[in-house]
Design an enzyme around this catalytic site. Sequence first.
Site, PDB file in Angstrom:
ATOM      1  N   MET A  23      46.281  24.352   4.288  1.00  0.00           N
ATOM      2  CA  MET A  23      45.624  25.302   5.189  1.00  0.00           C
ATOM      3  C   MET A  23      44.608  24.590   6.068  1.00  0.00           C
ATOM      4  O   MET A  23      44.043  23.564   5.680  1.00  0.00           O
ATOM      5  CB  MET A  23      44.928  26.409   4.386  1.00  0.00           C
ATOM      6  N   GLY A  74      51.801  26.502  -2.436  1.00  0.00           N
ATOM      7  CA  GLY A  74      52.550  25.350  -1.942  1.00  0.00           C
ATOM      8  C   GLY A  74      52.377  25.139  -0.455  1.00  0.00           C
ATOM      9  O   GLY A  74      53.313  24.712   0.234  1.00  0.00           O
ATOM     10  N   HIS A 119      35.350  13.831  -4.606  1.00  0.00           N
ATOM     11  CA  HIS A 119      34.896  13.434  -3.276  1.00  0.00           C
ATOM     12  C   HIS A 119      34.257  12.042  -3.269  1.00  0.00           C
ATOM     13  O   HIS A 119      34.089  11.444  -2.213  1.00  0.00           O
ATOM     14  CB  HIS A 119      33.939  14.481  -2.681  1.00  0.00           C
ATOM     15  N   ASP A 139      36.867  19.378  -7.979  1.00  0.00           N
ATOM     16  CA  ASP A 139      36.138  18.180  -7.563  1.00  0.00           C
ATOM     17  C   ASP A 139      35.926  17.220  -8.734  1.00  0.00           C
ATOM     18  O   ASP A 139      34.858  16.606  -8.871  1.00  0.00           O
ATOM     19  CB  ASP A 139      34.789  18.538  -6.926  1.00  0.00           C
ATOM     20  N   GLY A 170      24.594   9.773  -3.740  1.00  0.00           N
ATOM     21  CA  GLY A 170      24.863   8.740  -4.725  1.00  0.00           C
ATOM     22  C   GLY A 170      24.785   9.252  -6.146  1.00  0.00           C
ATOM     23  O   GLY A 170      25.331   8.645  -7.066  1.00  0.00           O
ATOM     24  N   ASN A 171      24.086  10.391  -6.365  1.00  0.00           N
ATOM     25  CA  ASN A 171      24.033  10.998  -7.698  1.00  0.00           C
ATOM     26  C   ASN A 171      25.340  11.695  -8.066  1.00  0.00           C
ATOM     27  O   ASN A 171      25.576  11.969  -9.254  1.00  0.00           O
ATOM     28  CB  ASN A 171      22.894  12.027  -7.788  1.00  0.00           C
ATOM     29  N   SER A 172      26.172  12.002  -7.084  1.00  0.00           N
ATOM     30  CA  SER A 172      27.413  12.729  -7.362  1.00  0.00           C
ATOM     31  C   SER A 172      28.259  11.971  -8.371  1.00  0.00           C
ATOM     32  O   SER A 172      28.482  10.768  -8.241  1.00  0.00           O
ATOM     33  CB  SER A 172      28.216  12.931  -6.076  1.00  0.00           C
TER      34      SER A 172
END
Length: 428
Positions: free
Chosen positions: A339, A336, A175, A205, A278-280
């Site tokens: 959603m 495949g 993300h 992620d 910002g820590n992500s």
Amino acid sequence: MREHERDFHPEDFIWDDEHAFDYGDPDEYDFDFDFDDDFDDDFEVLEPERKEARHYTFTRKGLAALLSCFMVCSAIFGVGGAFVAHQFFNFTHHQMFGAPPMRFAPMSFDLAEATGSSLSIQEIIDVAADAVVEINTQSTIRREWMGNRIGQHIRQGAGSGVVISTDGFIMTNNHVIENANQIRVTLTNGDTHYARLVGSDPITDIAVIKINAQNLTPVIFGDSDHVVMGDLAVAIGNPLGQLGGTATVGIISALDRQLTIENVSMTLLQTDAAINQGNSGGGLFNQHGEIVGLVVAKSHGLGIEGLGFAIPINQAKTVAMSLIEHGHVTGRPQIGINMVDLTSTEDAIYHDVLPGIYISGVFSENARKAGLMEGDMLYYIENVRVRHFSDVTDVLQQRSVGDVVTITVVRSGRILEVPVVLSEQGGS
């Protein structure tokens, strides 16, 4: 594909807001999305103090007694001395002639782990800080109305990343770099590099990017399976996208937290170390300076503090290695389909449909052959009622590529059972 014998009652899918499914607050989680050898070489070599030699005189009896004592002591301590010498040889041999470091395990011998000792917080930062980078992104957002583009704007984003190889591979969150058309990495020495995307995986992620640089300091990987509650946790990252290299300290607050983030179920470590936007993509380090988690999210809201989460590093490392080698995660099954969540009454009324999870696109050959269609509402997957995206992913995690799963869909008021052969993600 055959029609299901069970009756379909549309009224079962109509709720007012009071009786709607409780999916939680969608804004509950906010995403953004060295060894420094302190040895002093300038030391003075001192000459040993010279002392006048002393002379001793032994009689025959005295010499015999001395030899006897020496033989007895040798017999007693011989085995212990040999063991100590053997261990000392092994230690020095490891230090001098050990195998070269592996790409994803920069140190083949960890003295802290061998001795069981912990580092101070300052030492942990010295070990880990140079392996954590700042990431800034730029994305172009296009605005459309009735299928026509009416304008666009540039969105800036920021996050963190951890260096996983000396030649420039960096692991971060999907993300953080998703939809970015420009990714810029800043090292702790201030050097800036533009990065290319190697691969990303929205389900875990995890993403890997690459910069053109050499002799970088990579993280030392720990074992997240051995993390326990109460372990020291040091988070290093780029909070607010402006404070790169910030370290915060806490503990491992909980293990195996099951959370749904961005409609994806994740099993995470919980920490009370301060985590901010910002820590992500930054690192969560243990008492030995080893990375045990990749920071992914924090919980925020009125009165909520000290709830941060990280992806266990064993999982993150496996995904990252697969992205580097193959560009996608191998061996993972997929239906495949794309959603869309229309479970809220407001969204369902806006689209003039019943509340539910709908197929918004069919992209695998197996799903098309099975007869799944855009606009189908997912009713069941196997025997699990589909109320969340996670209901689908939970079932798929228990299956393998090539397995057949039965998808029950609602189409034009009819219930249809559609057997689908699962394909591999990244394939067809």
